[in-house]
Design a protein around this motif. Structure first.
Motif, PDB file in Angstrom:
ATOM      1  N   ASN A 141       0.864  -1.184   0.000  1.00  0.00           N
ATOM      2  CA  ASN A 141       0.000   0.000   0.000  1.00  0.00           C
ATOM      3  C   ASN A 141       0.901   1.235   0.000  1.00  0.00           C
ATOM      4  OD1 ASN A 141      -1.768   1.803   2.517  1.00  0.00           O
ATOM      5  ND2 ASN A 141      -2.162   1.907   0.332  1.00  0.00           N
ATOM      6  N   ILE A 142       0.729   2.093  -1.010  1.00  0.00           N
ATOM      7  CA  ILE A 142       1.495   3.339  -1.101  1.00  0.00           C
ATOM      8  C   ILE A 142       0.509   4.494  -1.156  1.00  0.00           C
ATOM      9  CG2 ILE A 142       3.142   4.702  -2.429  1.00  0.00           C
ATOM     10  CD1 ILE A 142       4.307   2.145  -3.501  1.00  0.00           C
ATOM     11  N   ASN A 143       0.662   5.416  -0.221  1.00  0.00           N
ATOM     12  CA  ASN A 143      -0.151   6.634  -0.195  1.00  0.00           C
ATOM     13  C   ASN A 143       0.777   7.827  -0.428  1.00  0.00           C
ATOM     14  OD1 ASN A 143      -2.755   5.400   0.647  1.00  0.00           O
ATOM     15  ND2 ASN A 143      -1.577   4.873   2.471  1.00  0.00           N
ATOM     16  N   ALA A 144       0.383   8.723  -1.303  1.00  0.00           N
ATOM     17  CA  ALA A 144       1.254   9.829  -1.681  1.00  0.00           C
ATOM     18  C   ALA A 144       0.461  11.128  -1.769  1.00  0.00           C
ATOM     19  CB  ALA A 144       1.934   9.547  -3.021  1.00  0.00           C
ATOM     20  N   ALA A 145       1.175  12.215  -1.518  1.00  0.00           N
ATOM     21  CA  ALA A 145       0.634  13.560  -1.705  1.00  0.00           C
ATOM     22  C   ALA A 145       1.757  14.446  -2.226  1.00  0.00           C
ATOM     23  CB  ALA A 145       0.083  14.120  -0.400  1.00  0.00           C
ATOM     24  N   TYR A 146       1.420  15.378  -3.121  1.00  0.00           N
ATOM     25  CA  TYR A 146       2.454  16.267  -3.654  1.00  0.00           C
ATOM     26  C   TYR A 146       1.900  17.669  -3.818  1.00  0.00           C
ATOM     27  CZ  TYR A 146       0.404  16.494  -8.353  1.00  0.00           C
ATOM     28  OH  TYR A 146      -0.418  16.743  -9.417  1.00  0.00           O
TER      29      TYR A 146
END
Length: 827
Positions: A505-510
């Motif tokens: 599970n990969i959660n990202a914000a940019y």
């Protein structure tokens, strides 16, 4: 003999590498204060019916002496713009093959923006029924932030594959033996299709690229330092393969059929067809391609194992003749809810099947005095089926206030099963059997499910451009190997059988913003934050490997338009490469009794700092200086020798570090009116360090590569192409490789107002693209040579129907941006 190199201190090394960059940055910064006043030119190109002419050639010249100032190609809507034009008196000329030139009146630039009236091009012939015009872009386009490979502009790419197009692309290197692609001198680029990763294992990704017809590809984008909006994966950047799609109102499409003869006289056939229909607010598109035929591979190992006074030499040959079936499909629809809102859906996938016609391993063991000790012969049969399907829905909206929103959701399913049956007979030096044969079988079913969703926004506020978004992905891969021995009946070997379940599970914000600092200098800053949780569970070995970490990934871009001829860009990016799912799998694949392949559940991700400086001259000549430091570099096939039983195991390992500094120059040259040359020259200095059985392995290797593509025009209906590439001595992991290169040829004849064509293409016509590598370090004394399908001779027929003024389907910018590559092992 051990590898060695001079060992200057780290401080001295950094000073040597960074001093030229610091000087360039100093010049970059100080030149901002010397910027001359300048303006902007905006315009468009149309035909006599006021229809936009895409890809027209546009030249800005001085009105005083007609000397060229800058040039470019109009976009797909026939529009163009030039910024930072120094104050002065100018004219703009538009041209296209089959049309008369059109030149604007002289105008004055004085710190202003000039909006030119549309430049209208008239057909060179008054009989419009006898004239067919096809706008053609150059094979290689250099832009500030990426390199674009226009596949349709290369004759020799017809009848070939996506992988063969990559082999001819500047800054790209393909290592067929280790099934590895390099971009800008670094391995593990993120390979994407239509902005979305392939989610395939390394072997399956190579298989997909080898069997994706080039006729279906519009262009390939090479992005060596992506911004924060992209996933942080991809040590060397991104390779984005964009398919032909979309149309203006009406129905159009194309169909092609080709036949190829490969090395040893084996045959292949392929078809490709696509159709697009656009009416009102609805746009529909679909395509189908297929390939069937023979393929082969041959690998030769020569290795020596020394254990005190004992020495054993292995002379091994692996051969594989197989029948391939590869089919791909895609279909989708876009619907415009209004002028600023669009929804869309796609479904696409591949059906792949491989069946061995002949597969063998022939091995001879020699004593220290080179007398034959033993030999064995392994006969194998393989049936391999891999299918995948991807469903996507997407939404785009742009408000009147300047806010843009994009949403994408993907679901991907990969299924497959591979069955290997191997029988090994052992022989004494006198050719008599040495004991009973060894008969084994392994069955490997595979199931992968991936779900990804992403939301992006962009907003312009005054001089600021803001971008941001969030993304979440979930992966589950279930891979099982049932290993069986035959002793009057099939008996499961519980020590070699294994089931491996991988969850991620990969959660990202940019977030990023771009702002002009001065009229010629633009700054862009970005930060991406990614939280990774993963587990690899070997249920048979009862071994669980879990990782949970958060990493920030900053990016920085500083661009300076000095004047109409010179643009400078400096960029920095921090990137990650997570081990692919299959590399973490502790399965042991049996090649023969003395050679195995296995995964490494303790493999760690690698991290890279990328620095780049780019100079773009007149929009066409690109010079790029790059420096990269990679920690925990992943090497896919790291050899290890067990002396007591003379066995060799190949497994992925982390090297301590690698450093690369490179300079690449790429430019088009118009040698005559009928001869155009595109050339790219790259020099690279690489340094590696790792440990093998507590021995330090150090290497320093300079590499030179050259790519050239010559396009020739023999008249209105005949054209040709001669292209080639060369790469000097280089290093892959522990292997040092001699120079390698290839020559490609192509001839084309068009018919029916250029709607139909016949092409003859020769790829690697002298069969010189053969991988050879060797290492002599510690107890490793190994040479390997790999031969495969690189030499092909193809005849292709194609036909285009309907209106051919294609425009792009609006990209979905889908959220599936890393995992496709890694789903079953791609790295």
């Amino acid at each position: 003999m051990k590898h060695s190199f001079l060992k200057p201190s780290f401080a001295r090394t950094m000073k040597f590498y960074l001093s030229p960059l610091l000087l360039l940055l100093f010049a970059f910064a100080t030149s901002a204060h010397a910027q001359k006043a300048s303006g902007k030119i905006i315009g468009s190109v149309v035909d006599e019916n006021s229809t936009a002419l895409p890809f027209s050639s546009i030249v800005v010249s001085s009105a005083k002496d007609s000397s060229m100032v800058v040039g470019q190609t109009a976009d797909e809507n026939g529009k163009f713009s030039f910024e930072k034009i120094p104050n002065g008196l100018y004219m703009v000329t538009a041209s296209m093959v089959g049309y008369q030139r059109s030149t604007s009146s002289a105008f004055q630039i004085d710190d202003n923006t000039i909006q030119l009236p549309s430049l209208q091009l008239l057909h060179a012939s008054r009989d419009l029924q006898e004239v067919a015009v096809v706008a053609k872009r150059p094979f290689v386009e250099q832009l500030v932030d990426k390199t674009v490979i226009n596949v349709a502009s290369s004759i020799s790419s017809t009848g070939g594959s996506a992988l063969q197009v990559l082999e001819k692309s500047p800054s790209v290197s393909v290592n067929a033996h280790q099934e590895q692609i390099e971009l800008a001198g670094k391995s593990n680029p993120l390979v994407m299709i239509d902005g979305k990763p392939t989610y395939l294992s390394q072997a399956d990704l190579f298989n997909l690229l080898k069997n994706t017809p080039s006729e279906n590809i519009e262009k390939i984008e090479l992005i060596t330092n992506p911004s924060s909006r992209y996933d942080a994966a991809g040590n060397s950047g991104i390779i984005n393969i964009i398919f032909k799609k979309g149309s203006k109102p009406g129905t159009n499409g194309s169909a092609s059929i080709s036949g190829s003869i490969i090395t040893h006289g084996y045959g292949r056939g392929s078809i490709a067809t696509s159709i697009n229909h656009s009416e009102g607010r609805l746009n529909l598109f679909a395509s189908l391609n297929g390939m069937e035929g023979k393929g082969f591979s041959k690998t030769i190992y020569d290795r020596t194992i020394v254990d005190g006074p004992t020495q054993v030499r292995f002379d091994q040959v692996y051969g594989n003749l197989h029948w391939l079936k590869n089919y791909g499909y895609r279909a989708g629809a876009d619907y415009n809810l209004g002028n600023n809102t669009r929804i869309g859906a796609k479904i696409y996938g591949t059906l792949n099947k491989l069946k061995t016609l002949s597969r063998y391993s022939d091995t001879k063991l020699y004593n220290a005095d080179f007398t034959l000790k033993q030999k064995y012969y392994t006969n194998a049969h393989t049936n391999d089926r891999r299918d995948n399907i991807n469903a996507n829905v997407n939404f785009d909206h742009s408000s009147k206030s300047g806010l843009g929103i994009n949403f994408d959701a993907d679901y991907l399913a990969y299924t497959g099963i591979k069955v290997n049956s191997l029988t090994t007979h052992f022989y004494k030096p006198d050719e008599n059997l040495d004991g009973p044969p060894q008969v084994v079988r392994n069955t490997m079913p595979l199931s992968i499910r991936i779900g990804v969703a992403k939301l992006d926004f962009n907003k312009k506020v005054g001089k600021f451009n803001f971008e941001g978004g969030v993304k979440s992905s979930f992966v589950k891969a279930d891979n099982e190997m049932v290993y069986e021995d035959f002793e009057n009946q099939w008996i499961v070997d519980s020590l070699r059988s294994n089931r491996f379940i991988y969850k991620e599970n990969i959660n990202a914000a940019y977030f990023s913003f771009r702002r002009p600092l001065t009229p010629g200098v633009t700054l862009q800053l970005g930060l991406r934050l990614e939280h990774t949780r993963l587990s690899g569970h070997s249920t048979t070995l009862k071994k669980l490997n879990e990782q949970n970490y958060i990493r920030p990934f900053p990016t920085l871009f500083l661009s300076h338009v000095l004047n109409a001829a010179h643009t400078l860009t400096w960029s920095y990016g921090y990137r990650i490469d997570r081990p692919n799912y299959q590399l973490l799998n502790p399965f042991e694949s049996y090649l023969d009794p003395y050679t195995t392949l296995r995964g490494n559940p303790d493999l760690q991700p690698q991290f890279t700092n990328n620095f780049q400086f780019t100079h773009l001259f007149r929009g066409v000549v690109n010079t790029n200086i790059a420096y990269a430091i990679t920690r925990n570099l992943i090497v896919n096939e790291f050899p290890s020798i067990t002396k007591n039983d003379s066995k060799m195991s190949l497994s992925p390992e982390n090297m301590s570090f690698s450093r690369h500094i490179s300079i690449t120059i790429s430019a088009p040259l118009a040698l005559t009116s009928w001869w155009n040359l595109q050339a790219s020259l790259s020099g690279r200095l690489s340094r590696y360090r790792t440990f093998y059985k507590q021995d330090q392995f150090l290497v320093k290797q300079p590499t030179l590569s050259l790519m050239m593509s010559n396009t020739l025009s023999f008249g209105k209906e005949w054209s040709g192409e001669i292209s080639g590439n060369y790469m000097s001595r280089r290093v892959y992991g522990l292997l040092t490789c001699p120079p390698i290169g290839a020559v490609n040829l192509g001839v084309q004849k068009t018919f029916f107002q250029k709607k139909a064509s016949v092409k003859f293409i020769g790829q690697d016509v002298f069969w010189t693209s053969k991988f050879v590598g060797s290492t002599h370090f510690a107890d490793l004394d190994l040479t390997v040579q790999s031969l495969g399908v690189s030499q092909t001779f193809t005849i292709s027929l194609s036909y285009k129907f309907g209106a051919q003024n294609l425009s792009k389907e609006k990209p979905t910018n889908s959220n599936a941006e890393e995992f496709q590559k890694r789903a079953s092992g791609g790295s």
